[in-house]
Design an enzyme around this catalytic site. Sequence first.
Site, PDB file in Angstrom:
ATOM      1  N   GLN A  68     -47.818  27.528  -7.314  1.00 30.51           N
ATOM      2  CA  GLN A  68     -47.870  28.941  -7.670  1.00 30.51           C
ATOM      3  C   GLN A  68     -47.335  29.783  -6.527  1.00 30.51           C
ATOM      4  OE1 GLN A  68     -51.631  31.405  -7.630  1.00 30.51           O
ATOM      5  NE2 GLN A  68     -51.409  31.199  -9.850  1.00 30.51           N
ATOM      6  N   ASP A  72     -56.350  28.746 -11.409  1.00 26.08           N
ATOM      7  CA  ASP A  72     -55.996  30.053 -10.874  1.00 26.08           C
ATOM      8  C   ASP A  72     -57.043  30.588  -9.904  1.00 26.08           C
ATOM      9  OD1 ASP A  72     -53.935  31.950 -10.796  1.00 26.08           O
ATOM     10  OD2 ASP A  72     -54.957  33.275 -12.183  1.00 26.08           O
ATOM     11  N   SER A  99     -58.968  45.359   3.092  1.00 27.37           N
ATOM     12  CA  SER A  99     -58.474  46.674   2.686  1.00 27.37           C
ATOM     13  C   SER A  99     -56.954  46.723   2.752  1.00 27.37           C
ATOM     14  CB  SER A  99     -59.067  47.751   3.602  1.00 27.37           C
ATOM     15  OG  SER A  99     -58.569  49.027   3.265  1.00 27.37           O
TER      16      SER A  99
END
Length: 300
Positions: free
Chosen positions: A289, A216, A234
Amino acid sequence: MSDYSQLIDELLATVALIEVSPDVFEGKSHDYVGARIFGGQVLAQAIMAAAHTLDKDKPCHSLHGYFLRSGDIDQPVIYQVRRLRDGRSLSAREVTAIQYKQVRGQPPVEQVIFIMMASFSPMEEGLEYQEDMPVYPPPEDLISEQDLKEEYVGKVPDALKARFMRRRHVEIKPVKPRDPIHPEPMKPKQANWLRIHKLGLQPQAIQQALLAFSSDFYLVGTGLMSHGISFMTSGLQAASIDHSMHFHRHFDMNEWLLYDMWSDTTSNAMGLNHGQFWQEGKLVATVQQEGLMRLRVPKS
């Protein structure tokens, strides 16, 4: 006890589940990535919960999991295992991971945060084929992730520096380091060498759980590479949505494994990422994934 020995103990404590009733287990939550439970922790604990219900010691050969809600590190996770099948070779398990959310003035509310199907089977002799292992510089020629952080920490906001510099439980050496503060758009392909040095001799289930834990790291970030953004950008909301894994051959987490990762598409605020684990020329595991990668642009 050395700092790294303490990290190993914490990692082993993560996969040491407590049986609270037949086929129900409790796993402690740890701060690996912040207030939200690290997806690798849930994967590792779910594998261990399923393995504890096997009458015979069989390795996992495949798992498919969905992350349904974020987990709270201040609460343990309860794993309920359903025995779907026990044949001569194949055993199938369904694992449901639950936490209890406390609402003021109300009884705790049960929330399913993750669900997984896993299949277990002994490794046996049979037809063998694999592609050749990718060629990358060896780990001894590369700089560790921890040392690379020293190069970037001056660009990190003061409030984030302590967390940024925390040492990982898994030793990682990126093949081609990427600036996490000012990333440039590039082909979404990366590779890391990784190991859990001095883990020691561990049962097969723990080895597989810790490989799933390690899988992961960096994988969701692969889909971000073509867009020139990183987890420190951001306005980015990123999370694992699902995670599948196939185990092909034996491996040893004490020794270096090559984790080769790539992404072939991003769309609908999601990226599909793939990975392969190699050790000593052998393909030992394959990962896929899908990750959420929602970028909210600040309003002017």
